[in-house]
Design a protein around this motif. Structure first.
Motif, PDB file in Angstrom:
ATOM      1  N   VAL A   1       2.587 -11.315  -4.320  1.00  0.00           N
ATOM      2  CA  VAL A   1       2.907  -9.934  -3.771  1.00  0.00           C
ATOM      3  C   VAL A   1       1.913  -8.970  -4.922  1.00  0.00           C
ATOM      4  CG1 VAL A   1       4.641  -8.282  -3.616  1.00  0.00           C
ATOM      5  CG2 VAL A   1       5.079 -10.762  -2.946  1.00  0.00           C
ATOM      6  N   LEU A   2       1.081  -8.173  -4.389  1.00  0.00           N
ATOM      7  CA  LEU A   2       0.126  -7.416  -5.156  1.00  0.00           C
ATOM      8  C   LEU A   2       0.292  -6.078  -4.580  1.00  0.00           C
ATOM      9  CD1 LEU A   2      -2.889  -9.864  -4.471  1.00  0.00           C
ATOM     10  CD2 LEU A   2      -1.327 -10.252  -6.375  1.00  0.00           C
ATOM     11  N   THR A   3      -0.066  -5.066  -5.712  1.00  0.00           N
ATOM     12  CA  THR A   3      -0.360  -3.654  -5.378  1.00  0.00           C
ATOM     13  C   THR A   3      -1.711  -3.387  -5.957  1.00  0.00           C
ATOM     14  OG1 THR A   3       0.472  -2.951  -7.424  1.00  0.00           O
ATOM     15  CG2 THR A   3       1.992  -3.059  -5.495  1.00  0.00           C
TER      16      THR A   3
ATOM     17  N   LEU B   1       0.778  -1.357   0.034  1.00  0.00           N
ATOM     18  CA  LEU B   1       0.067   0.073  -0.057  1.00  0.00           C
ATOM     19  C   LEU B   1       0.658   1.282   0.028  1.00  0.00           C
ATOM     20  CD1 LEU B   1      -2.318  -1.106   2.871  1.00  0.00           C
ATOM     21  CD2 LEU B   1      -3.006  -1.108   0.300  1.00  0.00           C
ATOM     22  N   GLY B   2       0.130   2.374  -0.429  1.00  0.00           N
ATOM     23  CA  GLY B   2       0.791   3.636  -0.250  1.00  0.00           C
ATOM     24  C   GLY B   2       0.539   4.700  -1.511  1.00  0.00           C
ATOM     25  N   PRO B   3       0.591   6.068  -1.318  1.00  0.00           N
ATOM     26  CA  PRO B   3       0.449   6.961  -2.352  1.00  0.00           C
ATOM     27  C   PRO B   3       1.436   6.630  -3.620  1.00  0.00           C
ATOM     28  CG  PRO B   3       1.524   7.914  -0.607  1.00  0.00           C
ATOM     29  CD  PRO B   3       1.154   6.567  -0.337  1.00  0.00           C
ATOM     30  N   ASN B   4       0.764   7.372  -4.567  1.00  0.00           N
ATOM     31  CA  ASN B   4       1.528   7.477  -5.754  1.00  0.00           C
ATOM     32  C   ASN B   4       2.936   8.087  -5.573  1.00  0.00           C
ATOM     33  OD1 ASN B   4      -0.503   6.229  -7.500  1.00  0.00           O
ATOM     34  ND2 ASN B   4      -1.297   8.369  -8.046  1.00  0.00           N
ATOM     35  N   GLY B   5       4.128   7.290  -6.076  1.00  0.00           N
ATOM     36  CA  GLY B   5       5.508   7.947  -5.732  1.00  0.00           C
ATOM     37  C   GLY B   5       5.996   7.264  -4.625  1.00  0.00           C
ATOM     38  N   ALA B   6       5.317   6.662  -3.785  1.00  0.00           N
ATOM     39  CA  ALA B   6       6.013   5.883  -2.533  1.00  0.00           C
ATOM     40  C   ALA B   6       6.967   4.857  -2.539  1.00  0.00           C
ATOM     41  CB  ALA B   6       4.517   5.538  -1.541  1.00  0.00           C
ATOM     42  N   GLY B   7       6.804   4.122  -3.921  1.00  0.00           N
ATOM     43  CA  GLY B   7       7.681   3.329  -4.051  1.00  0.00           C
ATOM     44  C   GLY B   7       7.374   1.834  -4.230  1.00  0.00           C
ATOM     45  N   LYS B   8       5.980   1.664  -4.604  1.00  0.00           N
ATOM     46  CA  LYS B   8       5.379   0.436  -4.604  1.00  0.00           C
ATOM     47  C   LYS B   8       5.820  -0.353  -5.557  1.00  0.00           C
ATOM     48  CE  LYS B   8       1.191   1.791  -4.930  1.00  0.00           C
ATOM     49  NZ  LYS B   8       1.406   3.281  -4.846  1.00  0.00           N
TER      50      LYS B   8
END
Length: 209
Positions: A190-192, A38-45
């Motif tokens: 492993v999923l985003t 999880l994480g906002p755009n640009g967080a490194g997912k």
């Protein structure tokens, strides 16, 4: 389901463009477990997924597969891995069958034309097998890419970046079914995703970046 670690992220740190995206990512997945990133755009997912599959090198730390660094077992790890990025990764000038055969062979999971046709049918692409991809919708392109999952059932580790993107409700149910079958059979994933996923009843972890 076994609890012995299969995939281990050992104090991973990632830098991109001189900016530290994340550090001290430390976790392990066992058989039948999945990880939601999880994480906002640009967080490194996406960067994390690329580190896991070996397309980027970490600033610090290691990725271990079955107890060994992935960079020391590239061929064996490649056979055990199925990776699908966010883009559909299909060639406009080819039809779905030829796209599927080509991509599966390059990924180390070669298939017959009959197997490709069956996989596309299961993905809801019956009747479109010979239509040039440039004439397909974004949802149909996504189904073409995801049909490779049906041909990669022997790969224990699935790493998928936003796999539900552009899918309608029927497509999402089909994908959820494939993932459930994979995980119930002892596979890992492993999923985003920005969407709520109907897999939370299965053993999993969440990682927020």
């Amino acid at each position: 389901m076994g609890n012995h670690p299969q995939l281990t992220l050992d104090r991973l740190a990632c830098e991109r463009g001189g900016q530290l995206l994340f550090e001290e990512v430390d976790l392990s997945l066992g058989m039948g477990q999945w990880l939601r990133v999880l994480g906002p755009n640009g967080a490194g997912k996406t960067s994390l997924l690329r580190l896991i599959v070996g397309l980027m090198r970490p600033l610090k730390g290691r990725v271990l597969w079955r107890g060994q660094p992935v960079n020391e077992q590239r061929e064996a790890f490649g056979r055990d891995l199925f990776f699908l990025g966010h883009a559909p990764a299909v060639k406009d000038d080819l039809d779905p069958v030829d796209n599927l055969l080509s991509a599966s062979a390059l990924a180390g999971h070669p298939a017959s034309r009959a197997q490709a046709m069956q996989a596309l049918g299961e993905a809801g692409m019956a009747g479109y097998e010979r239509v040039p991809v440039r004439r397909l919708s974004q949802g149909q392109r996504r189904r073409c890419s995801l049909a490779r999952l049906s041909l990669a059932r022997t790969a224990p580790l699935w790493v998928l970046d936003e796999p539900w993107s552009a899918l309608d409700a029927d497509g999402a149910r089909w994908l959820n079914g494939l993932l459930r079958q994979h995980l119930n059979g002892g596979g890992l994933a492993v999923l985003t995703s920005h969407l709520d996923m109907a897999l939370d009843d299965l053993p999993h972890q969440e990682l927020s970046l």
